[in-house]
Design a protein around this motif. Structure first.
Motif, PDB file in Angstrom:
ATOM      1  N   GLU A  28       3.548 -10.475  10.135  1.00  0.00           N
ATOM      2  CA  GLU A  28       2.684  -9.548  10.872  1.00  0.00           C
ATOM      3  C   GLU A  28       3.316  -8.170  11.035  1.00  0.00           C
ATOM      4  O   GLU A  28       2.656  -7.141  10.827  1.00  0.00           O
ATOM      5  N   ASP A  29       4.575  -8.111  11.419  1.00  0.00           N
ATOM      6  CA  ASP A  29       5.232  -6.823  11.640  1.00  0.00           C
ATOM      7  C   ASP A  29       5.299  -5.999  10.353  1.00  0.00           C
ATOM      8  O   ASP A  29       5.050  -4.782  10.360  1.00  0.00           O
ATOM      9  N   LYS A  30       5.621  -6.664   9.248  1.00  0.00           N
ATOM     10  CA  LYS A  30       5.700  -5.946   7.978  1.00  0.00           C
ATOM     11  C   LYS A  30       4.324  -5.475   7.518  1.00  0.00           C
ATOM     12  O   LYS A  30       4.189  -4.398   6.928  1.00  0.00           O
ATOM     13  N   THR A  31       3.293  -6.267   7.815  1.00  0.00           N
ATOM     14  CA  THR A  31       1.934  -5.860   7.452  1.00  0.00           C
ATOM     15  C   THR A  31       1.522  -4.611   8.213  1.00  0.00           C
ATOM     16  O   THR A  31       0.910  -3.691   7.647  1.00  0.00           O
ATOM     17  N   LEU A  32       1.861  -4.548   9.481  1.00  0.00           N
ATOM     18  CA  LEU A  32       1.542  -3.360  10.276  1.00  0.00           C
ATOM     19  C   LEU A  32       2.303  -2.139   9.767  1.00  0.00           C
ATOM     20  O   LEU A  32       1.778  -1.017   9.762  1.00  0.00           O
ATOM     21  N   GLU A  33       3.545  -2.353   9.322  1.00  0.00           N
ATOM     22  CA  GLU A  33       4.316  -1.253   8.739  1.00  0.00           C
ATOM     23  C   GLU A  33       3.636  -0.730   7.471  1.00  0.00           C
ATOM     24  O   GLU A  33       3.561   0.486   7.249  1.00  0.00           O
ATOM     25  N   TRP A  34       3.148  -1.637   6.654  1.00  0.00           N
ATOM     26  CA  TRP A  34       2.458  -1.235   5.433  1.00  0.00           C
ATOM     27  C   TRP A  34       1.161  -0.498   5.753  1.00  0.00           C
ATOM     28  O   TRP A  34       0.799   0.469   5.070  1.00  0.00           O
ATOM     29  N   LYS A  35       0.466  -0.936   6.775  1.00  0.00           N
ATOM     30  CA  LYS A  35      -0.779  -0.264   7.177  1.00  0.00           C
ATOM     31  C   LYS A  35      -0.500   1.193   7.535  1.00  0.00           C
ATOM     32  O   LYS A  35      -1.204   2.109   7.086  1.00  0.00           O
ATOM     33  N   LYS A  36       0.521   1.421   8.337  1.00  0.00           N
ATOM     34  CA  LYS A  36       0.875   2.784   8.727  1.00  0.00           C
ATOM     35  C   LYS A  36       1.259   3.624   7.508  1.00  0.00           C
ATOM     36  O   LYS A  36       0.872   4.796   7.393  1.00  0.00           O
ATOM     37  N   LYS A  37       2.023   3.040   6.612  1.00  0.00           N
ATOM     38  CA  LYS A  37       2.457   3.761   5.411  1.00  0.00           C
ATOM     39  C   LYS A  37       1.254   4.171   4.558  1.00  0.00           C
ATOM     40  O   LYS A  37       1.165   5.329   4.109  1.00  0.00           O
ATOM     41  N   LEU A  38       0.324   3.271   4.352  1.00  0.00           N
ATOM     42  CA  LEU A  38      -0.839   3.565   3.512  1.00  0.00           C
ATOM     43  C   LEU A  38      -1.765   4.573   4.171  1.00  0.00           C
ATOM     44  O   LEU A  38      -2.367   5.418   3.499  1.00  0.00           O
ATOM     45  N   GLU A  39      -1.878   4.495   5.490  1.00  0.00           N
ATOM     46  CA  GLU A  39      -2.695   5.481   6.210  1.00  0.00           C
ATOM     47  C   GLU A  39      -2.087   6.873   6.097  1.00  0.00           C
ATOM     48  O   GLU A  39      -2.810   7.867   5.968  1.00  0.00           O
ATOM     49  N   LYS A  40      -0.765   6.963   6.127  1.00  0.00           N
ATOM     50  CA  LYS A  40      -0.098   8.252   5.957  1.00  0.00           C
ATOM     51  C   LYS A  40      -0.363   8.837   4.571  1.00  0.00           C
ATOM     52  O   LYS A  40      -0.350  10.053   4.385  1.00  0.00           O
ATOM     53  N   GLU A  41      -0.602   7.952   3.605  1.00  0.00           N
ATOM     54  CA  GLU A  41      -0.910   8.404   2.244  1.00  0.00           C
ATOM     55  C   GLU A  41      -2.364   8.857   2.104  1.00  0.00           C
ATOM     56  O   GLU A  41      -2.769   9.319   1.036  1.00  0.00           O
ATOM     57  N   GLY A  42      -3.154   8.703   3.178  1.00  0.00           N
ATOM     58  CA  GLY A  42      -4.527   9.192   3.167  1.00  0.00           C
ATOM     59  C   GLY A  42      -5.596   8.146   2.964  1.00  0.00           C
ATOM     60  O   GLY A  42      -6.784   8.491   2.807  1.00  0.00           O
ATOM     61  N   HIS A  43      -5.245   6.868   2.975  1.00  0.00           N
ATOM     62  CA  HIS A  43      -6.218   5.803   2.793  1.00  0.00           C
ATOM     63  C   HIS A  43      -6.746   5.297   4.131  1.00  0.00           C
ATOM     64  O   HIS A  43      -6.024   5.310   5.131  1.00  0.00           O
ATOM     65  N   GLU A  44      -7.979   4.823   4.144  1.00  0.00           N
ATOM     66  CA  GLU A  44      -8.443   3.980   5.237  1.00  0.00           C
ATOM     67  C   GLU A  44      -7.932   2.572   4.937  1.00  0.00           C
ATOM     68  O   GLU A  44      -7.895   2.152   3.773  1.00  0.00           O
ATOM     69  N   VAL A  45      -7.539   1.829   5.963  1.00  0.00           N
ATOM     70  CA  VAL A  45      -6.921   0.516   5.751  1.00  0.00           C
ATOM     71  C   VAL A  45      -7.474  -0.488   6.767  1.00  0.00           C
ATOM     72  O   VAL A  45      -7.619  -0.161   7.949  1.00  0.00           O
ATOM     73  N   ILE A  46      -7.779  -1.694   6.300  1.00  0.00           N
ATOM     74  CA  ILE A  46      -8.070  -2.794   7.209  1.00  0.00           C
ATOM     75  C   ILE A  46      -7.242  -4.005   6.796  1.00  0.00           C
ATOM     76  O   ILE A  46      -6.915  -4.187   5.620  1.00  0.00           O
ATOM     77  N   LEU A  47      -6.885  -4.813   7.775  1.00  0.00           N
ATOM     78  CA  LEU A  47      -6.123  -6.040   7.557  1.00  0.00           C
ATOM     79  C   LEU A  47      -7.040  -7.213   7.831  1.00  0.00           C
ATOM     80  O   LEU A  47      -7.689  -7.263   8.877  1.00  0.00           O
ATOM     81  N   VAL A  48      -7.104  -8.175   6.924  1.00  0.00           N
ATOM     82  CA  VAL A  48      -8.066  -9.258   7.116  1.00  0.00           C
ATOM     83  C   VAL A  48      -7.504 -10.621   6.752  1.00  0.00           C
ATOM     84  O   VAL A  48      -6.675 -10.765   5.854  1.00  0.00           O
ATOM     85  N   ASP A  49      -7.959 -11.595   7.497  1.00  0.00           N
ATOM     86  CA  ASP A  49      -7.914 -13.000   7.114  1.00  0.00           C
ATOM     87  C   ASP A  49      -9.283 -13.249   6.503  1.00  0.00           C
ATOM     88  O   ASP A  49     -10.298 -13.235   7.209  1.00  0.00           O
ATOM     89  N   VAL A  50      -9.330 -13.448   5.197  1.00  0.00           N
ATOM     90  CA  VAL A  50     -10.622 -13.445   4.494  1.00  0.00           C
ATOM     91  C   VAL A  50     -11.542 -14.579   4.916  1.00  0.00           C
ATOM     92  O   VAL A  50     -12.752 -14.517   4.683  1.00  0.00           O
ATOM     93  N   LEU A  51     -11.012 -15.607   5.563  1.00  0.00           N
ATOM     94  CA  LEU A  51     -11.846 -16.744   5.960  1.00  0.00           C
ATOM     95  C   LEU A  51     -12.363 -16.636   7.386  1.00  0.00           C
ATOM     96  O   LEU A  51     -13.355 -17.286   7.729  1.00  0.00           O
TER      97      LEU A  51
END
Length: 275
Positions: free
Chosen positions: A66-89
């Motif tokens: 979870e912590d690493k996923t949140l870090e990746w979310k912040k990184k991708l948002e800084k690159e200019g993307h919209e980001v969502i995290l999902v459990d597909v089920l």
């Protein structure tokens, strides 16, 4: 991993389909596996989709740290993307994507409103490497079962148009890998999250990489699941404990290696992030 053919014919066809359709969409939804957000991106697609606004969906967050996923979310948002995290089920994917569509298309919606015209439905191209959860997302977005879903790569092999709502349509594409990985480790990580078919990778290389990593990061979990005190003869111990025997009584080490990889992919050892 250069000895392996990563780019079969249907993937070359998929690239051409994406190239032909990218001009007709408003934005791109890129699905990446939250366990390997860097390794499951597709650099081949960049030259086709970089001119479009993008929504990155990090799938299978329930299997990732979870912590690493949140870090990746912040990184991708800084690159200019919209980001969502999902459990597909289990997550409300349709609502989350429609909310992000409103953000991505706000400029066009506002412009149409000023002109006094009704906005047409936005159209998004959804892309991703094989087995990243894209087909499950499509089925949740559509009002009925829209695409075939299986837990193996390479199932979707043609374009499909899915109406999500009065404001959004999705163009589905086949899962696409690329001709050559930037480095061997990226290919290994794609295999460990299930984006490469078993016939497409050397099982000894993949299983050894996972063992060398997880015996340090998930030591107690590994010992508890496999009932081992050390990892010196790990695959032989798995084969012995599960009764994997060849004719003549020798241990089926390869079967033990595949079993270990499947356990890793299915989350038996707990959340794992490879990138």
């Amino acid at each position: 991993m250069s000895q392996v053919q990563w780019f079969p014919g249907h993937m070359a066809k998929a690239i051409r389909l994406i190239e032909d359709n990218i001009k007709s969409v408003d934005f791109v939804i890129e699905c990446r596996d939250a366990r390997a957000p860097f390794s499951t991106r597709n650099p081949v697609l960049v030259r086709y989709v970089s001119s479009k606004k993008s929504l990155i969906v990090l799938t299978k967050k329930d299997l990732a740290d979870e912590d690493k996923t949140l870090e990746w979310k912040k990184k991708l948002e800084k690159e200019g993307h919209e980001v969502i995290l999902v459990d597909v089920l289990h997550d409300p994917i349709k609502r989350l994507i429609l909310e992000k569509t409103e953000i991505l298309m706000k400029e066009r919606y506002d412009r149409d409103k000023r002109r006094g015209i009704r906005s047409r439905p936005s159209r998004a191209l959804i892309v991703g490497v094989p087995n990243v959860g894209k087909s499950t997302i499509i089925n949740q977005l559509g009002s009925r079962r829209a695409v075939r879903v299986e837990n193996r790569p390479g199932v979707t092999q043609s374009l499909k148009l899915v109406k999500v709502s009065d404001t959004l349509e999705i163009v589905d594409t086949p899962g696409v890998l690329w001709p050559k990985f930037e480095n061997e480790e990226m290919g290994i990580k794609c295999a460990l999250v299930g984006s490469i078919k078993e016939t497409g990778y050397p099982v000894e290389l993949i299983s050894n990489y996972a063992l060398d990593t997880l015996k340090n990061t998930h030591t107690e979990g590994m010992k508890a699941v496999y009932k081992v005190d050390n990892f010196d003869n790990f695959f032989a111990d798995i084969a012995r404990s599960k009764g994997f025997l060849e004719v003549g009584g020798s241990l089926e080490i390869e079967k033990a290696r595949y079993t270990f990889i499947h356990d890793v992919q299915n989350g038996l050892l707990g959340p794992i992030t490879w990138d």
